[in-house]
Design an enzyme around this catalytic site. Sequence first.
Site, mmCIF file in Angstrom:
data_model
loop_
_atom_site.group_PDB
_atom_site.id
_atom_site.type_symbol
_atom_site.label_atom_id
_atom_site.label_comp_id
_atom_site.label_asym_id
_atom_site.label_seq_id
_atom_site.Cartn_x
_atom_site.Cartn_y
_atom_site.Cartn_z
ATOM 1 N N ARG A 150 0.732 -1.886 3.464
ATOM 2 C CA ARG A 150 -0.137 -2.838 2.749
ATOM 3 C C ARG A 150 -0.395 -2.301 1.351
ATOM 4 O O ARG A 150 -0.042 -1.177 1.019
ATOM 5 C CB ARG A 150 -1.426 -3.167 3.515
ATOM 6 C CG ARG A 150 -2.064 -2.101 4.350
ATOM 7 C CD ARG A 150 -2.648 -0.950 3.606
ATOM 8 N NE ARG A 150 -3.511 -1.372 2.533
ATOM 9 C CZ ARG A 150 -3.802 -0.638 1.489
ATOM 10 N NH1 ARG A 150 -3.288 0.582 1.354
ATOM 11 N NH2 ARG A 150 -4.606 -1.067 0.552
ATOM 12 N N GLY A 151 -1.072 -3.160 0.552
ATOM 13 C CA GLY A 151 -1.233 -2.831 -0.869
ATOM 14 C C GLY A 151 -0.093 -3.514 -1.615
ATOM 15 O O GLY A 151 1.080 -3.439 -1.195
ATOM 16 N N ALA A 152 -0.433 -4.194 -2.722
ATOM 17 C CA ALA A 152 0.543 -5.068 -3.373
ATOM 18 C C ALA A 152 1.883 -4.393 -3.722
ATOM 19 O O ALA A 152 2.954 -4.882 -3.319
ATOM 20 C CB ALA A 152 -0.095 -5.702 -4.605
ATOM 21 N N ARG B 298 2.789 -12.563 3.704
ATOM 22 C CA ARG B 298 1.403 -12.635 3.208
ATOM 23 C C ARG B 298 1.430 -13.408 1.889
ATOM 24 O O ARG B 298 2.368 -13.253 1.106
ATOM 25 C CB ARG B 298 0.805 -11.232 2.989
ATOM 26 C CG ARG B 298 0.644 -10.430 4.283
ATOM 27 C CD ARG B 298 -0.090 -9.117 4.035
ATOM 28 N NE ARG B 298 -1.518 -9.308 3.819
ATOM 29 C CZ ARG B 298 -2.337 -8.333 3.393
ATOM 30 N NH1 ARG B 298 -1.864 -7.137 3.132
ATOM 31 N NH2 ARG B 298 -3.618 -8.564 3.219
ATOM 32 N N GLN C 235 -10.121 -0.355 4.644
ATOM 33 C CA GLN C 235 -9.109 0.404 3.905
ATOM 34 C C GLN C 235 -9.747 1.531 3.091
ATOM 35 O O GLN C 235 -9.118 2.574 2.868
ATOM 36 C CB GLN C 235 -8.325 -0.520 2.955
ATOM 37 C CG GLN C 235 -7.408 -1.512 3.635
ATOM 38 C CD GLN C 235 -8.083 -2.844 3.861
ATOM 39 O OE1 GLN C 235 -9.296 -2.928 4.031
ATOM 40 N NE2 GLN C 235 -7.309 -3.911 3.877
ATOM 41 N N ASP D 30 -3.989 -7.671 -6.594
ATOM 42 C CA ASP D 30 -2.903 -8.269 -5.807
ATOM 43 C C ASP D 30 -2.157 -9.333 -6.585
ATOM 44 O O ASP D 30 -0.997 -9.626 -6.306
ATOM 45 C CB ASP D 30 -3.442 -8.838 -4.499
ATOM 46 C CG ASP D 30 -3.771 -7.702 -3.556
ATOM 47 O OD1 ASP D 30 -4.872 -7.132 -3.690
ATOM 48 O OD2 ASP D 30 -2.908 -7.326 -2.751
ATOM 49 N N ASN E 187 -8.132 -9.525 -5.936
ATOM 50 C CA ASN E 187 -8.076 -8.214 -5.292
ATOM 51 C C ASN E 187 -8.879 -8.309 -4.003
ATOM 52 O O ASN E 187 -9.468 -9.353 -3.697
ATOM 53 C CB ASN E 187 -8.612 -7.125 -6.236
ATOM 54 C CG ASN E 187 -8.325 -5.724 -5.700
ATOM 55 O OD1 ASN E 187 -7.170 -5.416 -5.369
ATOM 56 N ND2 ASN E 187 -9.332 -4.882 -5.597
ATOM 57 N N LYS E 188 -8.907 -7.230 -3.271
ATOM 58 C CA LYS E 188 -9.555 -7.214 -1.958
ATOM 59 C C LYS E 188 -10.956 -7.822 -1.995
ATOM 60 O O LYS E 188 -11.731 -7.577 -2.918
ATOM 61 C CB LYS E 188 -9.611 -5.754 -1.471
ATOM 62 C CG LYS E 188 -10.281 -5.509 -0.144
ATOM 63 C CD LYS E 188 -9.712 -6.346 0.978
ATOM 64 C CE LYS E 188 -8.218 -6.189 1.142
ATOM 65 N NZ LYS E 188 -7.634 -7.239 2.032
#
Length: 340
Positions: free
Chosen positions: A51-53, A92, A197, A238, A248-249
Amino acid sequence: MNENALPTLYLDERDQSLVVLDQTRLPGETAWLRLKNAPEVADAIRRLCVRGAPAIGAAAALGLYASAYRRVGEPDFYEGLEKDAALIAGARPTAVNLRWAVDRLMEKVRMIDEPERCIDVLKAEALAILREDEERNGRIGRHGESLIHDGDGILTHCNAGRLATAAHGTALAPIYEAARRGKKLRIYADETRPLLQGARLTCFELLAEGLDVTLQCDNMAASAMQKGLVQAVFVGADRIARNGDTANKTGTLSLAINARYFGVPFYVCAPTSTIDTHCETGADIPVEERDGAEITDLWFERPMAPRGVKTRNPAFDVTPWTLITAIVTEDGVLYPPFRF
Ligand code: MRU
């Protein structure tokens, strides 16, 4: 930089498979997933094993190559490749790096009518994406470091570190660089509900680097700023729209609002692969909605909400550009108004 740091993902040349560190098992367990075809890659991305862009962009590229490698010899190789590309790109919706990486590979091979040559090109391009991400994040670290002063308290959200990228991280890259240059920092990591996270991954990687990290619940960020503990906020992204609006998150938006209220600079760090010039503003960015059970049940022995309660679980939020002090890319530190 810790030379013994666990790689986030790599291509195993022995069997041409994509190997990812399973981040759902961290920090308690170090487990690796060996992914060989598009359904496995898409599933690992969807479940946030990787995960993570930037990391999902690199995983998508290496995964598409690994899947294509196994299709050589099939009569409908190209049809299969297109299906794999669509499956991985759709895993995603918010991080644009995912589709960006898949499109970049597919554009290279659509004109090649020989499967063997096609997979050589896919492999070279996927490895280039991995290398470039490392290089870009190194530059983000050097540019962003200039925004950090000795003794600063820095607040970060989610994980935009090494585990979210091929190397160095995005929001954590300036922090690593500042620490390497001898600046003493206090890092505050938001736990990042609902998937934690920050608690599980950011604290894990910062502690492994010997940095001074303090974990707090997301709803403690405002009081940390009010008490003067935080001199800057560093977050990843992201997807960044042309006007600088940044997805973003989830929880990033309230940090940006709090930072503005308390006069704390708010920095977004991302490689240019995270900028989507097809999105004029943040209103064009699709926001992933995830299963409500992540909120009600996931980390608890017993459900922590009454059965059947309605949930909202948007995985990201969009911070308007007006709340962003600067965006740090591999090209430098950019100040508003932004125009990408
Ligand atoms: O849902 P996740 O864990 O993939 O979300 C990750 C983030 O929001 C990160 O901040 C973002 O991808 C930047 S990563 C360098």
